[in-house]
Design an enzyme around this catalytic site. Sequence first.
Site, PDB file in Angstrom:
ATOM      1  N   CYS A  94       8.139 -31.393 -30.745  1.00  0.00           N
ATOM      2  CA  CYS A  94       9.483 -30.922 -30.422  1.00  0.00           C
ATOM      3  C   CYS A  94      10.277 -30.735 -31.706  1.00  0.00           C
ATOM      4  O   CYS A  94      10.224 -31.585 -32.600  1.00  0.00           O
ATOM      5  CB  CYS A  94      10.170 -31.956 -29.523  1.00  0.00           C
ATOM      6  SG  CYS A  94      11.828 -31.504 -29.013  1.00  0.00           S
ATOM      7  N   HIS A 136       8.956 -29.040 -20.461  1.00  0.00           N
ATOM      8  CA  HIS A 136       9.450 -29.699 -21.676  1.00  0.00           C
ATOM      9  C   HIS A 136      10.899 -29.283 -21.943  1.00  0.00           C
ATOM     10  O   HIS A 136      11.762 -30.128 -22.209  1.00  0.00           O
ATOM     11  CB  HIS A 136       8.538 -29.317 -22.852  1.00  0.00           C
ATOM     12  CG  HIS A 136       8.981 -29.837 -24.175  1.00  0.00           C
ATOM     13  ND1 HIS A 136       8.307 -30.834 -24.833  1.00  0.00           N
ATOM     14  CD2 HIS A 136      10.021 -29.495 -24.972  1.00  0.00           C
ATOM     15  CE1 HIS A 136       8.921 -31.086 -25.981  1.00  0.00           C
ATOM     16  NE2 HIS A 136       9.959 -30.278 -26.083  1.00  0.00           N
ATOM     17  N   GLU A 137      11.165 -27.980 -21.862  1.00  0.00           N
ATOM     18  CA  GLU A 137      12.523 -27.488 -22.135  1.00  0.00           C
ATOM     19  C   GLU A 137      13.504 -27.909 -21.041  1.00  0.00           C
ATOM     20  O   GLU A 137      14.654 -28.258 -21.327  1.00  0.00           O
ATOM     21  CB  GLU A 137      12.511 -25.969 -22.320  1.00  0.00           C
ATOM     22  CG  GLU A 137      11.662 -25.477 -23.485  1.00  0.00           C
ATOM     23  CD  GLU A 137      11.955 -26.147 -24.815  1.00  0.00           C
ATOM     24  OE1 GLU A 137      13.106 -26.565 -25.057  1.00  0.00           O
ATOM     25  OE2 GLU A 137      11.022 -26.275 -25.628  1.00  0.00           O
ATOM     26  N   HIS A 140      14.890 -31.250 -21.566  1.00  0.00           N
ATOM     27  CA  HIS A 140      16.048 -31.279 -22.473  1.00  0.00           C
ATOM     28  C   HIS A 140      17.356 -31.093 -21.706  1.00  0.00           C
ATOM     29  O   HIS A 140      18.372 -31.695 -22.051  1.00  0.00           O
ATOM     30  CB  HIS A 140      15.942 -30.180 -23.533  1.00  0.00           C
ATOM     31  CG  HIS A 140      15.046 -30.514 -24.667  1.00  0.00           C
ATOM     32  ND1 HIS A 140      15.284 -31.554 -25.532  1.00  0.00           N
ATOM     33  CD2 HIS A 140      13.900 -29.930 -25.094  1.00  0.00           C
ATOM     34  CE1 HIS A 140      14.324 -31.598 -26.446  1.00  0.00           C
ATOM     35  NE2 HIS A 140      13.469 -30.624 -26.197  1.00  0.00           N
TER      36      HIS A 140
END
Length: 187
Positions: A94, A136-137, A140
């Site tokens: 990341c 994954h995004e 966030h």
Amino acid sequence: MILPINTYSDPVLAMKAKPLKGVDSAIEELIAEMFDTMYKAPGIGLAAPQVGHSLRLVVVDISTIKEYADFKPMVVINPRIVAVRGRSLMEEGCLSVPGIAGNVVRPSAITLHYRDEKFEEHTADFHSMMARVLQHEIDHLDGTLFVDRMDKRDRRKIQKELDAIAEGRVKADYPLARDVNRVEAEA
């Protein structure tokens, strides 16, 4: 413009991001800057909180990976995972956690409801690498980093490196928000 990237322990990365109500010229500019920043780093995905904006906005381009050379860059606004299938373990990294990688288990396929850069609604299935990058995004946007999903034993092995990032003792080939803020404070 290349935006500085917020790193591990920055409060914006622990917040649940706010949904967008539409796309205006300021959001269009942010999207362009996010793509510029992602390409410069280089990365394959970037979420708005990583560049200091607590908004449910993600940009993705996995075309640098050989098997995905035909992939078109994608803007994802207000994403919501509506179904998951399968399970896979893969190493992730990341831009907000420079120099660290770790294994994370995630669903291998997802169905995603989202809006694009024109704020048009879509529901689509994603699998393999694209499913992983999107999850994954989206993490966030929900205040979660990949290191939060790592096995506890593996996480303990990298804790010193995470502490170094939290203390600002990390270098990257792209601008970090902590460094930019420190320079501005010294000026």
